[in-house]
Design an enzyme around this catalytic site. Structure first.
Site, PDB file in Angstrom:
ATOM      1  N   ALA A 128       8.431  24.620  -1.192  1.00 25.87           N
ATOM      2  CA  ALA A 128       9.024  25.930  -0.914  1.00 25.87           C
ATOM      3  C   ALA A 128       7.927  26.942  -0.572  1.00 25.87           C
ATOM      4  O   ALA A 128       6.777  26.803  -0.981  1.00 25.87           O
ATOM      5  CB  ALA A 128       9.827  26.402  -2.123  1.00 25.87           C
ATOM      6  N   ARG A 130       7.229  29.770  -1.629  1.00 21.35           N
ATOM      7  CA  ARG A 130       6.587  30.501  -2.733  1.00 21.35           C
ATOM      8  C   ARG A 130       5.439  29.708  -3.345  1.00 21.35           C
ATOM      9  O   ARG A 130       4.654  30.256  -4.130  1.00 21.35           O
ATOM     10  CB  ARG A 130       7.623  30.857  -3.805  1.00 21.35           C
ATOM     11  CG  ARG A 130       8.289  29.668  -4.464  1.00 21.35           C
ATOM     12  CD  ARG A 130       9.372  30.098  -5.430  1.00 21.35           C
ATOM     13  NE  ARG A 130      10.075  28.967  -6.030  1.00 21.35           N
ATOM     14  CZ  ARG A 130      11.105  28.347  -5.478  1.00 21.35           C
ATOM     15  NH1 ARG A 130      11.535  28.743  -4.285  1.00 21.35           N
ATOM     16  NH2 ARG A 130      11.701  27.332  -6.086  1.00 21.35           N
ATOM     17  N   TYR A 131       5.333  28.404  -3.014  1.00 23.28           N
ATOM     18  CA  TYR A 131       4.282  27.569  -3.583  1.00 23.28           C
ATOM     19  C   TYR A 131       3.106  27.342  -2.638  1.00 23.28           C
ATOM     20  O   TYR A 131       2.078  26.832  -3.058  1.00 23.28           O
ATOM     21  CB  TYR A 131       4.846  26.197  -3.979  1.00 23.28           C
ATOM     22  CG  TYR A 131       5.938  26.267  -5.022  1.00 23.28           C
ATOM     23  CD1 TYR A 131       5.713  26.881  -6.253  1.00 23.28           C
ATOM     24  CD2 TYR A 131       7.196  25.719  -4.781  1.00 23.28           C
ATOM     25  CE1 TYR A 131       6.711  26.946  -7.210  1.00 23.28           C
ATOM     26  CE2 TYR A 131       8.200  25.787  -5.732  1.00 23.28           C
ATOM     27  CZ  TYR A 131       7.957  26.408  -6.949  1.00 23.28           C
ATOM     28  OH  TYR A 131       8.939  26.472  -7.896  1.00 23.28           O
ATOM     29  N   THR A 132       3.265  27.639  -1.364  1.00 20.23           N
ATOM     30  CA  THR A 132       2.228  27.325  -0.379  1.00 20.23           C
ATOM     31  C   THR A 132       1.544  28.598   0.114  1.00 20.23           C
ATOM     32  O   THR A 132       2.098  29.694   0.015  1.00 20.23           O
ATOM     33  CB  THR A 132       2.833  26.570   0.817  1.00 20.23           C
ATOM     34  OG1 THR A 132       3.849  27.394   1.430  1.00 20.23           O
ATOM     35  CG2 THR A 132       3.441  25.257   0.376  1.00 20.23           C
TER      36      THR A 132
END
Length: 736
Positions: A128, A130-132
């Site tokens: 997602a 928000r993680y990268t």
């Protein structure tokens, strides 16, 4: 009495239906949608980007992510929504493909940190947003150089709040360097990628000589996933010239002798791990791939790898030829170089694409030169006014000191030194500490340099040759800075070994039994010699043909629908005399009411096919008419369907045949009297006259199978002939 209140449904009066021509509806509703998809979504433009890519990259540039720190992908997605009125998932998917982690592009445009999936896997999901984290790759410097110098046109975004560029001033032909695929309405685009060094060299060579051979500089496409191209120079030249065509790609493998396994290190750009493994498992289950004991995905931190464990005694090179033939380890890339030129979709060859890019790039450089000339001219104009007060600074100070109103300072300076308003404003804004001779001399010393620079810029601007030199110089620098060796290797198509299925098939003698109800028993000679069983058949079924042949032989099945199906004996599973055999309609995929009526081994396609019809006509055609260059399995119009078929036979040479009618008439005729026809679907000629109304021909066989004692009694020299009534002593041979 109280009046009943109407319900909402009862009070609803539908609006009258407005009739409209379908052409008007298409023009007003469908065409704007179609053009929007073509122009604003699916087809790339000369800078090699679709609108979604361009909006994303420009947003990241404005966020300071070119050479800056990494930021959360979600942050970029949110900012991009100011330009791109789509959902966050669509924008993030666009970003994923541009990242270094996804490995879809030869020269990724986005540096990435985190899981962004892989081009070669459809199931490896990206994390997602928000993680990268992401930022622009250094190569994007060549996308945004001089963008603030009016090199490209800017337009309002969808809500008019901010502006965005219509194109990016890319300093190299990105349209050819990174692959692009898009499906619009009524058209599509599929542009393969080429090596950056080769593209830059080809563009420079084309600017020097438009008649040059581009293939000397750009040998073939180059892909981020490597693999091999089966190179055919003429085929590739056709793609270069027309912008359409296809070429084949193969996976690259290594054989690990110690572990007896094949390791696939590179696969064609058009396929995925899952597609390859799925096809291999399908072949293993169908018992068509017996050489592999296990197939698995071993992709990890060391990179891409598929591993196939082999059974003992397997030739790895021969197996790979088989896998190339049967799986996506060999695949085709279909080129369709469709791009937008001034909002008009065009399919162009490589030279035309380079020509359009050079026009575009020349326009960008001219705009940048004009911008620099204007800025330097403005500065020169100010310094020229400053020079005029050099001789009398005291006068300037005096004018300012003795001016009563602030608004009169500029007009008084204008009249005192004969300068214009812009120059006077500039002088009036000079700080008091700078009103010294040294400052003014230092500033005015730039005048001559500015004049020389402006002259040089004007000289370049007025010369297309100088602009092309400038483009070539930039291409050379980009090639040195970002160029990479080719990842995709070339294998001459003539040298590439092709898979021959028959090399992997055992050949042995056998007997094929074909029954009236459509069953086939393929019994090996060994099994037939050792069996003591009788034929197992369905009730009321019987064997109609017994054919001795071998396992590699080709076979043709004629059906009652005037169709012939081609197959090989090795495609039919082995049977035993004691089994029912294989149901031919299921093996061949026949229609529900279609029946097999005759089988023939074509061999070298010599001899003739003879067809006898209910109306007494017969057609003789060469068997070679059924030979095909392509591997077609089904041929329609195998014979005429104007009258019901009553007899089919293959003849090596002309011979005597006997025909029977349902009113007990018999005719024997030499097939040499039947003329040879070139058309398979012909009805041929009238051979047997049907003299009785309602009668018809019911059977035609060779004389050795007719069961008649005295054939001469029924023989005729000329056709058509009515034949003779069946003699009483031959009655027992009649069908009736």
């Amino acid at each position: 009495m109280a009046r009943k209140k109407k319900t909402a449904e009862e009070s609803y009066i539908p609006a009258p239906i407005k009739q409209e021509l379908i052409t008007d509806t298409l023009e007003k509703n469908y065409m704007p949608y179609a053009m929007s998809v073509i122009v604003s979504r699916a087809i790339p433009e000369i800078d090699g980007l679709k609108p979604a890519h361009r909006k994303l990259l420009y947003t990241m540039f404005k966020m300071g992510l070119l050479g800056g720190r990494l930021t959360k992908s979600a942050n970029v997605v949110g900012q991009t929504m100011k330009l791109n009125p789509h959902g966050d998932s669509a924008i993030y998917e666009t970003m994923v493909r541009l990242t270094r982690g996804n490995e879809a592009l030869l020269h990724p445009l986005v540096e990435s940190q985190g899981n962004f999936g892989k081009q070669y896997s459809r199931d490896m999901a990206y994390a997602a947003s928000r993680y990268t984290e992401v930022r622009l790759d250094p190569i994007c410097q060549e996308f945004f150089s001089d963008i603030n110098k009016n090199t490209v046109k800017f337009v309002d975004n969808y809500d008019g709040e901010i502006q965005e560029p219509t194109l990016l001033p890319v300093a190299f032909p990105n349209i050819l360097v990174n692959p692009n695929q898009g499906i619009a309405v009524g058209m599509a685009s599929n542009i393969c990628s080429f090596n950056l060094r080769e593209v830059c060299a080809a563009a420079a060579a084309y600017m020097k000589n438009p008649e040059c051979d581009i293939m000397e500089y750009m040998t073939a496409p180059d892909f981020s996933m490597g693999a091999e191209i089966l190179y055919d120079k003429e085929q590739m030249r056709n793609i270069y010239e027309t912008g359409r065509g296809s070429f084949k790609m193969r996976a690259v493998y290594e054989y690990d002798k110690a572990n007896n396994c094949i390791e696939i290190k590179e696969i064609p750009y058009t396929t995925t791990i899952e597609a390859v493994l799925s096809k291999i498992m399908e072949l293993v289950k169908a018992n068509k791939l017996k050489e592999i004991s296990d197939a698995r995905d071993e992709t990890g931190l060391d990179g891409f790898k598929l591993t196939f464990d082999l059974k003992r005694g397997t030739d790895p090179d021969a197996l790979m030829l088989k896998l190339y033939k049967l799986t996506p380890l060999e695949d085709s890339f279909a080129c369709n170089f469709n791009l937008l030129i001034n909002n008009v979709p065009m399919v162009l060859g490589i030279k035309r694409i380079l020509e359009e890019w050079i026009k575009f790039r020349s326009g960008c450089i001219k705009n940048a030169l004009k911008f620099d000339i204007d800025k330097k001219s403005e500065k020169l104009h100010l310094l020229t006014g400053l020079k005029k007060i050099l001789m009398d600074i005291d006068k300037a100070i005096s004018i300012i000191r003795h001016t009563e109103k602030e608004s009169d300072v500029v007009p008084n300076l204008m009249s005192g030194f004969e300068i214009d308003k812009v120059q006077a404003e500039y002088i009036a804004e000079i700080k008091l500490r700078n009103l010294n001779k040294e400052y003014i001399l230092n500033r005015t010393s730039e005048i001559e340099r500015l004049i020389d620079e402006i002259d040089e810029l004007n000289r370049i601007l007025s010369s297309d040759r100088e602009i092309k030199k400038l483009i070539s110089k930039q291409l050379e620098q980009i090639s040195k800075k970002y160029g990479q060796d080719r990842k995709t290797k070339l294998v001459e198509g003539s040298e590439a070994e092709e898979y021959n299925e028959e090399n992997f098939i055992d050949d042995y003698p056998l007997t094929l039994f074909v029954t009236r109800d459509g069953y086939a028993k393929k019994v090996s000679a060994v099994s037939l010699r050792s069996t003591t069983s009788e034929h197992k058949l369905k009730e009321n079924d019987e064997v109609t043909q017994t054919i001795e042949t071998n396992n590699k032989a080709e076979i043709m099945f004629f059906t009652d629908k005037a169709t012939v199906y081609k197959s090989h004996l090795y495609d039919i599973p082995d049977s035993k005399v004691s089994s029912l055999g294989e149901y031919i309609p299921s093996l061949l995929g026949l229609e529900a009411d279609e029946k097999v009526i005759y089988a023939v081994l074509p061999g070298d396609y010599s001899g003739y096919m003879l067809f006898a019809f209910a109306n007494g006509k017969m057609a003789k055609v060469e068997l070679s008419g059924y030979a095909t260059k392509s591997n077609r399995k089904r041929l329609i119009n195998a014979y005429s369907d104007k009258s019901e078929i009553r007899g089919i036979m293959w003849l090596a040479d002309d011979c005597e045949i006997v025909a029977f009618t349902d009113n007990n008439k018999v005719l024997a005729v030499d097939t040499a009297n039947i003329p040879l026809k070139s058309t398979k679907s012909t009805q041929g000629v009238q051979v047997m006259k049907i003299t009785k109304k309602g009668a018809s021909l019911v059977k035609a066989v060779t004389s050795d199978k007719c069961g008649l004692d005295n054939i001469k009694h029924y023989k005729t020299k000329n056709i058509p002939a009515a034949g003779s009534f069946l003699r009483s002593e031959d009655t027992q041979m009649s069908l009736f």
